[in-house]
Design an enzyme around this catalytic site. Structure first.
Site, PDB file in Angstrom:
ATOM      1  N   LYS A 213       0.835  -1.212   0.000  1.00 44.47           N
ATOM      2  CA  LYS A 213       0.000   0.000   0.000  1.00 44.47           C
ATOM      3  C   LYS A 213       0.865   1.256   0.000  1.00 44.47           C
ATOM      4  O   LYS A 213       0.597   2.192  -0.755  1.00 44.47           O
ATOM      5  CB  LYS A 213      -0.927  -0.032   1.225  1.00 44.47           C
ATOM      6  CG  LYS A 213      -1.845   1.155   1.335  1.00 44.47           C
ATOM      7  CD  LYS A 213      -3.086   0.822   2.124  1.00 44.47           C
ATOM      8  CE  LYS A 213      -2.829   0.628   3.608  1.00 44.47           C
ATOM      9  NZ  LYS A 213      -2.547   1.896   4.329  1.00 44.47           N
TER      10      LYS A 213
ATOM     11  N   ASP B 123       2.086  -0.953  11.993  1.00 48.83           N
ATOM     12  CA  ASP B 123       0.759  -1.393  11.555  1.00 48.83           C
ATOM     13  C   ASP B 123       0.447  -2.829  11.976  1.00 48.83           C
ATOM     14  O   ASP B 123      -0.669  -3.308  11.764  1.00 48.83           O
ATOM     15  CB  ASP B 123       0.655  -1.291  10.027  1.00 48.83           C
ATOM     16  CG  ASP B 123       0.628   0.156   9.567  1.00 48.83           C
ATOM     17  OD1 ASP B 123       0.223   1.022  10.371  1.00 48.83           O
ATOM     18  OD2 ASP B 123       1.009   0.432   8.420  1.00 48.83           O
TER      19      ASP B 123
ATOM     20  N   SER C 211       6.970   9.342  12.112  1.00 53.52           N
ATOM     21  CA  SER C 211       5.927   9.237  11.091  1.00 53.52           C
ATOM     22  C   SER C 211       6.500   9.369   9.690  1.00 53.52           C
ATOM     23  O   SER C 211       7.019  10.419   9.313  1.00 53.52           O
ATOM     24  CB  SER C 211       4.866  10.329  11.296  1.00 53.52           C
ATOM     25  OG  SER C 211       4.032  10.390  10.159  1.00 53.52           O
TER      26      SER C 211
HETATM   27  C1  S3P Z   1       2.601   4.891   6.153  1.00 54.43           C
HETATM   28  C2  S3P Z   1       3.130   5.316   7.341  1.00 54.43           C
HETATM   29  C3  S3P Z   1       2.604   4.905   8.653  1.00 54.43           C
HETATM   30  C4  S3P Z   1       1.685   3.689   8.543  1.00 54.43           C
HETATM   31  C5  S3P Z   1       0.720   3.800   7.397  1.00 54.43           C
HETATM   32  C6  S3P Z   1       1.475   3.942   6.086  1.00 54.43           C
HETATM   33  C7  S3P Z   1       3.197   5.377   4.898  1.00 54.43           C
HETATM   34  O1  S3P Z   1       1.863   5.972   9.210  1.00 54.43           O
HETATM   35  O2  S3P Z   1       0.966   3.522   9.757  1.00 54.43           O
HETATM   36  O3  S3P Z   1      -0.104   2.653   7.321  1.00 54.43           O
HETATM   37  O4  S3P Z   1       2.915   4.805   3.827  1.00 54.43           O
HETATM   38  O5  S3P Z   1       3.977   6.342   4.949  1.00 54.43           O
HETATM   39  P1  S3P Z   1       2.573   7.155  10.081  1.00 54.43           P
HETATM   40  O6  S3P Z   1       3.394   7.977   9.191  1.00 54.43           O
HETATM   41  O7  S3P Z   1       1.410   7.930  10.660  1.00 54.43           O
HETATM   42  O8  S3P Z   1       3.357   6.429  11.128  1.00 54.43           O
END
Ligand code: S3P
Length: 450
Positions: A28, A327, A174
């Site tokens: 994803k 996740d 993040s």
């Molecule tokens: C993601 C980062 C994560 C993750 C999300 C996908 C990404 O979130 O939980 O499912 O693709 O950059 P955070 O940046 O809020 O940690």
């Protein structure tokens, strides 16, 4: 859009061994980035293995609204005709990112340094999530932001007409915040620098380098320092999206819990910033092996083989591993319920601001199925009941969160009594083939509330 339809109740019950090959869909995180970076390159980016979950489809629609051409040729096969860095057009409609925090935060970053106005919204889950973590650093570029109180969607951004480059230390671990700042930095002159104390998934950095941006990462006393030179011409790419380790977690963990199981999950990306769950499962004593280790598109890839593992023990999950498995804590808590002893998970405050408050959602649902869970602001602990020892029989709420729904359905595959989920509809955001794939392995999931 997701979460707007009628609820889809599902019930899962013990069916014995899971066996076979589980071909999970594309990653994803990489799928969102392939569409967005493709839209910011000049010319045609070809993508294979794109995740066709609702979150990613919402991002594809958004890229069209900003002026890129986005076409599907066949299952997982897409072309994006990019308009170049700074080439986004002003959308004539509200951008609805559905359930996707990654989609909305990355797209906000991508448009924040172009002189256009865009309004963003999402479903009830997304409209409750914090956006200031992204809009605060975007304001440093000169972007103007107007939204609901508490930094919530719906929100309107006016992109900076004369952006300035930014040096920004990300205050929470993040990848979405880091990525939003880097994407905004693409159309700022000079060098944008992002510093992260804890390493988060690095797909944006790797893919920007692949698209020809001048980007460098250095480890210093402050953490990872990422320096991006603005206003490059991005070259279109051929991207083969690896399969998603976060989706693979569900068939892998279900196989560990169901007696007699032996499941092969081929072609899973094992980027170290994503693979924390698998290390943790092995630390707990799971019979999980990496076969046919190889490199594909610059990412480590392996076939995962998971077999029934009745001898798992609870552990203290190293908090420094949290970002690399953020996740996966919901499904880890299900595995922990069937281990011997207590599993302690610390340093996980971020779980409270995902598609749902994942600590609260899992703790409530596990307790409803007879499992002891303790929790605090940034930690939680699950007391294991041993193989086959979870009573089950409870109703659980998914709170518009795909990973909560899938975790409880996996719980039901090994618990003594069936486990019900009030609404499994959100699974379509990230893993639309979950139900058929699990049924193909031998799981019993029914669309009903009984
Ligand atoms: C993601 C980062 C994560 C993750 C999300 C996908 C990404 O979130 O939980 O499912 O693709 O950059 P955070 O940046 O809020 O940690």
């Amino acid at each position: 859009m997701s979460g707007h339809g009628d609820p889809v109740p599902m019930t899962s019950r013990r069916a014995g061994a899971l066996r076979g090959i589980a071909e999970v869909p594309g990653d994803k995180s990489i799928s969102h980035r392939a569409l967005i970076l493709g839209a910011m390159a000049v010319g045609e980016t070809r993508i294979t293995g794109l995740l066709e979950g609702q979150d990613v489809l919402d991002t594809a629609r958004a890229m069209r609204a900003f002026g890129a051409g986005v076409e599907q040729h066949g299952p997982g096969e897409w072309s994006v005709f990019g308009v170049g860095v700074g080439g986004f057009a002003e959308p004539d409609q509200v951008i609805d990112c559905g359930n996707s925090g990654t989609g909305v935060r990355l797209i906000m970053g991508a448009m924040a340094t172009s002189p256009i106005v865009a309004t963003f919204t999402g479903d009830a889950s997304l409209n409750g999530r914090p956006m200031a973590r992204v809009t605060d650093p975007l304001a440093l570029f000169g972007t103007q932001v107007m939204g609901r109180s508490g930094g919530r969607l719906p929100m309107t951004l006016t992109g900076a007409a004369e952006p300035v480059p930014v040096r920004y230390t990300v205050p929470v671990p993040s990848a979405q915040v880091k990525s939003a700042v880097l994407l905004a930095g693409l159309n700022a002159p000079g060098q944008t620098v992002v510093i992260e104390a804890e390493a988060t998934r690095d797909h944006t950095e790797r893919m920007l380098a692949g698209f020809g941006a001048d980007i460098a990462t250095e480890m210093t006393g402050e953490g990872r320092v990422i320096t991006l030179t603005g206003q490059p011409e991005l070259r279109p790419q051929a991207i083969d999206v690896p399969r998603d380790p976060s989706s693979a977690a569900f068939p892998v963990c279900a196989a560990l819990l169901c007696e007699g199981s032996d499941v092969l999950v081929p072609g899973i990306g094992l980027n170290p910033t994503r693979a924390g769950l698998y290390e943790t499962l092995r630390d707990m004593g799971a019979d999980l092996t990496y076969e046919n280790m190889r490199e594909e598109g610059g990412e480590p890839v392996a076939d995962l083989r998971a077999r029934y593992s009745p001898d798992m023990t609870g552990i203290e999950v190293p908090p420094e591993r949290a970002a690399s498995m953020i996740d996966e804590y919901p499904i880890l808590s299900v595995v922990a319920a069937f281990a011997e002893g207590r599993t302690m998970m610390r340093g996980v405050r971020e779980l409270r601001v995902k598609e749902s408050d994942r600590i609260a959602a899992m703790a409530t649902g596990l307790r409803a199925n007879g499992v002891t869970v303790e929790d605090g602001p940034d930690w939680w602990a699950v007391t294991g009941m041993g193989p086959g020892g979870v009573p089950g029989g409870g109703m659980t709420a998914s709170h518009l969160d795909h990973r909560i729904a899938m975790s409880f359905l996996c719980l039901g595959m090994a618990a003594k009594k069936a486990v019900r989920v009030d609404d499994a509809g959100p699974i379509a955001t990230s893993f639309p083939i979950f139900e058929t794939l699990m049924a193909g392995l031998g799981a019993r999931i029914e669309r009903s509330n009984r």
